[in-house]
Design a protein around this motif. Structure first.
Motif, PDB file in Angstrom:
ATOM      1  N   GLU A  65       0.821  -1.197   0.000  1.00 23.54           N
ATOM      2  CA  GLU A  65       0.000   0.000   0.000  1.00 23.54           C
ATOM      3  C   GLU A  65       0.860   1.253   0.000  1.00 23.54           C
ATOM      4  O   GLU A  65       1.948   1.285   0.581  1.00 23.54           O
ATOM      5  N   ALA A  66       0.344   2.287  -0.636  1.00 18.56           N
ATOM      6  CA  ALA A  66       1.046   3.574  -0.655  1.00 18.56           C
ATOM      7  C   ALA A  66       1.263   4.095   0.759  1.00 18.56           C
ATOM      8  O   ALA A  66       2.263   4.763   1.037  1.00 18.56           O
ATOM      9  N   LEU A  67       0.345   3.795   1.667  1.00 21.12           N
ATOM     10  CA  LEU A  67       0.447   4.249   3.047  1.00 21.12           C
ATOM     11  C   LEU A  67       1.730   3.755   3.712  1.00 21.12           C
ATOM     12  O   LEU A  67       2.276   4.430   4.595  1.00 21.12           O
ATOM     13  N   ILE A  68       2.215   2.598   3.288  1.00 24.67           N
ATOM     14  CA  ILE A  68       3.434   2.027   3.846  1.00 24.67           C
ATOM     15  C   ILE A  68       4.650   2.363   2.978  1.00 24.67           C
ATOM     16  O   ILE A  68       5.692   2.805   3.468  1.00 24.67           O
ATOM     17  N   VAL A  69       4.504   2.181   1.676  1.00 26.62           N
ATOM     18  CA  VAL A  69       5.650   2.279   0.765  1.00 26.62           C
ATOM     19  C   VAL A  69       6.129   3.722   0.587  1.00 26.62           C
ATOM     20  O   VAL A  69       7.327   4.002   0.676  1.00 26.62           O
ATOM     21  N   VAL A  70       5.203   4.653   0.353  1.00 28.42           N
ATOM     22  CA  VAL A  70       5.589   6.025   0.001  1.00 28.42           C
ATOM     23  C   VAL A  70       6.315   6.751   1.139  1.00 28.42           C
ATOM     24  O   VAL A  70       7.373   7.350   0.911  1.00 28.42           O
ATOM     25  N   PRO A  71       5.800   6.739   2.386  1.00 26.57           N
ATOM     26  CA  PRO A  71       6.548   7.421   3.447  1.00 26.57           C
ATOM     27  C   PRO A  71       7.953   6.860   3.654  1.00 26.57           C
ATOM     28  O   PRO A  71       8.901   7.614   3.890  1.00 26.57           O
ATOM     29  N   ILE A  72       8.086   5.537   3.587  1.00 29.68           N
ATOM     30  CA  ILE A  72       9.417   4.928   3.736  1.00 29.68           C
ATOM     31  C   ILE A  72      10.330   5.385   2.603  1.00 29.68           C
ATOM     32  O   ILE A  72      11.502   5.737   2.826  1.00 29.68           O
ATOM     33  N   TYR A  73       9.806   5.411   1.388  1.00 23.67           N
ATOM     34  CA  TYR A  73      10.607   5.820   0.231  1.00 23.67           C
ATOM     35  C   TYR A  73      11.021   7.283   0.335  1.00 23.67           C
ATOM     36  O   TYR A  73      12.187   7.625   0.105  1.00 23.67           O
ATOM     37  N   TYR A  74      10.085   8.163   0.675  1.00 26.77           N
ATOM     38  CA  TYR A  74      10.412   9.588   0.781  1.00 26.77           C
ATOM     39  C   TYR A  74      11.487   9.848   1.836  1.00 26.77           C
ATOM     40  O   TYR A  74      12.501  10.496   1.573  1.00 26.77           O
ATOM     41  N   ALA A  75      11.237   9.362   3.060  1.00 27.94           N
ATOM     42  CA  ALA A  75      12.152   9.648   4.172  1.00 27.94           C
ATOM     43  C   ALA A  75      13.515   8.994   3.963  1.00 27.94           C
ATOM     44  O   ALA A  75      14.561   9.634   4.130  1.00 27.94           O
ATOM     45  N   SER A  76      13.509   7.712   3.570  1.00 34.20           N
ATOM     46  CA  SER A  76      14.784   7.010   3.360  1.00 34.20           C
ATOM     47  C   SER A  76      15.536   7.572   2.162  1.00 34.20           C
ATOM     48  O   SER A  76      16.779   7.596   2.158  1.00 34.20           O
ATOM     49  N   GLY A  77      14.798   8.022   1.131  1.00 32.36           N
ATOM     50  CA  GLY A  77      15.457   8.589  -0.046  1.00 32.36           C
ATOM     51  C   GLY A  77      16.204   9.866   0.268  1.00 32.36           C
ATOM     52  O   GLY A  77      17.336  10.077  -0.189  1.00 32.36           O
ATOM     53  N   ILE A  78      15.590  10.754   1.051  1.00 36.91           N
ATOM     54  CA  ILE A  78      16.266  11.993   1.462  1.00 36.91           C
ATOM     55  C   ILE A  78      17.522  11.660   2.268  1.00 36.91           C
ATOM     56  O   ILE A  78      18.599  12.230   2.050  1.00 36.91           O
ATOM     57  N   LEU A  79      17.396  10.722   3.214  1.00 42.88           N
ATOM     58  CA  LEU A  79      18.546  10.327   4.030  1.00 42.88           C
ATOM     59  C   LEU A  79      19.641   9.706   3.168  1.00 42.88           C
ATOM     60  O   LEU A  79      20.838   9.975   3.368  1.00 42.88           O
ATOM     61  N   ALA A  80      19.255   8.882   2.189  1.00 46.74           N
ATOM     62  CA  ALA A  80      20.240   8.256   1.303  1.00 46.74           C
ATOM     63  C   ALA A  80      20.985   9.309   0.482  1.00 46.74           C
ATOM     64  O   ALA A  80      22.205   9.201   0.276  1.00 46.74           O
ATOM     65  N   GLN A  81      20.286  10.326   0.003  1.00 42.38           N
ATOM     66  CA  GLN A  81      20.947  11.386  -0.762  1.00 42.38           C
ATOM     67  C   GLN A  81      21.961  12.144   0.096  1.00 42.38           C
ATOM     68  O   GLN A  81      23.059  12.482  -0.360  1.00 42.38           O
ATOM     69  N   ILE A  82      21.598  12.421   1.343  1.00 42.27           N
ATOM     70  CA  ILE A  82      22.518  13.125   2.243  1.00 42.27           C
ATOM     71  C   ILE A  82      23.758  12.280   2.510  1.00 42.27           C
ATOM     72  O   ILE A  82      24.900  12.760   2.429  1.00 42.27           O
ATOM     73  N   LEU A  83      23.560  11.001   2.802  1.00 40.58           N
ATOM     74  CA  LEU A  83      24.681  10.132   3.168  1.00 40.58           C
ATOM     75  C   LEU A  83      25.585   9.823   1.977  1.00 40.58           C
ATOM     76  O   LEU A  83      26.811   9.774   2.122  1.00 40.58           O
ATOM     77  N   THR A  84      25.002   9.608   0.787  1.00 41.12           N
ATOM     78  CA  THR A  84      25.857   9.344  -0.375  1.00 41.12           C
ATOM     79  C   THR A  84      26.647  10.592  -0.778  1.00 41.12           C
ATOM     80  O   THR A  84      27.804  10.485  -1.200  1.00 41.12           O
ATOM     81  N   GLY A  85      26.046  11.775  -0.630  1.00 41.34           N
ATOM     82  CA  GLY A  85      26.797  13.001  -0.893  1.00 41.34           C
ATOM     83  C   GLY A  85      27.966  13.152   0.056  1.00 41.34           C
ATOM     84  O   GLY A  85      29.068  13.562  -0.342  1.00 41.34           O
ATOM     85  N   ALA A  86      27.744  12.806   1.321  1.00 44.44           N
ATOM     86  CA  ALA A  86      28.830  12.870   2.303  1.00 44.44           C
ATOM     87  C   ALA A  86      29.894  11.819   2.029  1.00 44.44           C
ATOM     88  O   ALA A  86      31.095  12.074   2.166  1.00 44.44           O
ATOM     89  N   LEU A  87      29.466  10.633   1.602  1.00 45.22           N
ATOM     90  CA  LEU A  87      30.391   9.518   1.398  1.00 45.22           C
ATOM     91  C   LEU A  87      31.243   9.696   0.152  1.00 45.22           C
ATOM     92  O   LEU A  87      32.476   9.519   0.180  1.00 45.22           O
ATOM     93  N   VAL A  88      30.621  10.063  -0.968  1.00 45.21           N
ATOM     94  CA  VAL A  88      31.331  10.127  -2.244  1.00 45.21           C
ATOM     95  C   VAL A  88      32.088  11.442  -2.401  1.00 45.21           C
ATOM     96  O   VAL A  88      33.252  11.457  -2.819  1.00 45.21           O
ATOM     97  N   PHE A  89      31.441  12.558  -2.042  1.00 46.57           N
ATOM     98  CA  PHE A  89      32.047  13.870  -2.297  1.00 46.57           C
ATOM     99  C   PHE A  89      32.629  14.523  -1.046  1.00 46.57           C
ATOM    100  O   PHE A  89      33.041  15.680  -1.090  1.00 46.57           O
ATOM    101  N   ASN A  90      32.663  13.766   0.068  1.00 44.28           N
ATOM    102  CA  ASN A  90      33.267  14.259   1.320  1.00 44.28           C
ATOM    103  C   ASN A  90      32.707  15.619   1.734  1.00 44.28           C
ATOM    104  O   ASN A  90      33.442  16.522   2.144  1.00 44.28           O
ATOM    105  N   GLU A  91      31.391  15.754   1.640  1.00 41.01           N
ATOM    106  CA  GLU A  91      30.779  17.057   1.892  1.00 41.01           C
ATOM    107  C   GLU A  91      30.555  17.341   3.377  1.00 41.01           C
ATOM    108  O   GLU A  91      30.174  18.455   3.731  1.00 41.01           O
ATOM    109  N   LEU A  92      30.767  16.357   4.235  1.00 37.81           N
ATOM    110  CA  LEU A  92      30.563  16.585   5.664  1.00 37.81           C
ATOM    111  C   LEU A  92      31.870  16.610   6.439  1.00 37.81           C
ATOM    112  O   LEU A  92      31.879  16.414   7.654  1.00 37.81           O
TER     113      LEU A  92
END
Length: 428
Positions: A273-300
């Motif tokens: 259901e969207a009720l389960i899938v979409v919130p997990i995707y939105y929140a985890s996706g934002i976190l994944a973008q932050i962490l991969t930017g820090a990991l690959v481009f040493n931004e933190l």
């Protein structure tokens, strides 16, 4: 110098020293001015990137809401047509594609960790556009979470150490950054963790499959943005970028990762259901973008102290929680209309303002009430929590993001979702 007075001759060395000191001072001032100019240029680029990212978030939200507007209008039409023949769907899709270009340019100018935080603006603007165009007034809880999301964005941006010093280089530099031992090690651990979740969902807990697919799409979202950021950085800062073979390989990697991300999310929304899938995707996706930017481009790297690090991570955690809460709340409001008898009866009786979304929900409720396989229960006052569990097989799904929401727009074909691959992880 023979014939000059000895007093004059004694002055010459001191004048030479003064001239040397003046030259050194002038040279130092020039270097400092150059460094200041470079720093100001980087800050200006970063500010422009943030502005373009905010504009991309606004247009992304508008494009997605217009597509939903088109679907709902088409469902109420006497002669519905498929989505690609709908005028407002085409307009919304074009605006959505424009937002992808804006996000792409922004990634070449500002750090990924900062731009990812602005993804929350998409949900805020989507709620506002939904109110204006669809009549979906945000609940009080949604309004509170919008305010906290804005606070989280400000905290994260004020605490980010990479602001003003974005990664620059060509496609080869980006590949070198992506192939660092730390990046490869973390990527291998993530792959093993996801494979373990798939095995657990396949053999032990089948209800875990939608969550696993949503997490897979979110992780792929982080790497997709890294690939397209590499393309953007090469185009903005690289020398003769189109002559670099590595650039085309980066584009290919980004497209493949984007398609895999889209496929995983589509499977997740078909399985759960969207009720389960979409919130997990939105929140985890934002976190994944932050962490991969820090990991690959040493931004933190380069926090000035614990206070700055606390501001950044406190803002990031607040932002992820608010994104999850906003998306869950908005979908659950759609889901619960058929669960609460008073809400359902007032909607069907026309006691509510007749906005587009209300009209579509009335249409959906009536179609569900005629469906023998999915009857809306009447006279049974079950608590909403019973119906909100994803294991309830008979619960009708009224969310506009569920796979069976708009059969008039997709006909006999399975619904396919559009996702953002160069910006915040959104879906329509």
């Amino acid at each position: 110098l023979n014939g000059f007075h000895p007093a004059i001759l004694s002055i010459i060395p001191s004048q030479r020293s003064l001239m040397t000191a003046a030259f050194t001072t002038t040279k130092s001032a020039s270097v400092q001015a150059l460094y200041s100019s470079v720093s100001n240029s980087s800050m200006n680029e970063c500010a422009l990137g943030i502005f373009l990212s905010a504009a991309g978030a606004t247009t992304t939200a508008l494009g997605l809401v217009l597509q939903k507007y088109s679907h709902e209008q088409n469902a109420l039409s006497e002669k519905p047509v498929l989505y690609y023949k709908q005028f407002w769907w085409i307009v919304g899709f074009c605006i959505f594609m424009l937002s992808q270009l804006l996000n792409m340019v922004a990634m070449g100018l500002a750090p990924q960790t900062v731009l990812s935080a602005l993804g929350a603006l998409c949900l805020i603007f989507a709620a506002l556009f939904g109110w204006l165009l669809l009549g979906e007034k945000p609940e009080m809880l949604d309004q509170v979470m919008m305010v906290f999301s804005a606070a989280g964005i400000l905290c994260l941006m004020s605490g980010a150490p990479g602001v003003g010093t974005p990664f620059s280089g060509d496609a080869v530099s980006v590949f070198a950054a992506m192939m660092q031992p730390g990046v490869c090690g973390v990527s291998a651990l993530l792959v093993m963790a996801i494979l373990g979740l798939f095995a657990l969902a396949a053999f032990v807990l089948p209800q875990l499959m939608p969550t696993t697919l949503a997490l897979s799409a979110a992780i792929l979202c982080g790497y997709t943005v890294v690939a397209f950021k590499g393309v953007a950085v090469t185009l903005v800062h690289g020398t003769s970028p189109w002559a670099q073979t590595a650039l085309y390989f980066l584009i290919l990697v980004g497209i493949c990762l984007g398609l895999a991300q889209m496929h995983a999310l589509n499977l997740g929304l078909q399985a759960g259901e969207a009720l389960i899938v979409v919130p997990i995707y939105y929140a985890s996706g934002i976190l994944a973008q932050i962490l991969t930017g820090a990991l690959v481009f040493n931004e933190l790297e380069g926090f000035s102290g614990p206070a700055q690090a606390a501001r950044f991570w406190g803002g990031a955690i607040l932002l992820v929680l608010c994104i999850f809460g906003m998306s869950y709340s908005r979908i659950s409001v759609e889901q619960q209309i058929d669960l609460i008898p008073n809400e359902r009866d007032s909607l069907l009786a026309g006691a509510r303002p007749r906005t587009l979304s209300c009209e579509w929900k009335i249409h959906k409720l009536r179609s569900l009430s005629l469906d023998d396989d999915c009857l809306i229960p009447t006279g049974i006052d079950l608590p909403a929590a019973t119906w909100l569990t994803p294991t309830s097989p008979s619960r009708p799904r009224l969310s506009s993001l569920d796979v069976e929401a708009f059969p008039e727009s997709f006909g006999e074909a399975q619904r396919r979702y559009v996702i953002s691959v160069t910006g915040p992880p959104l879906v329509a």
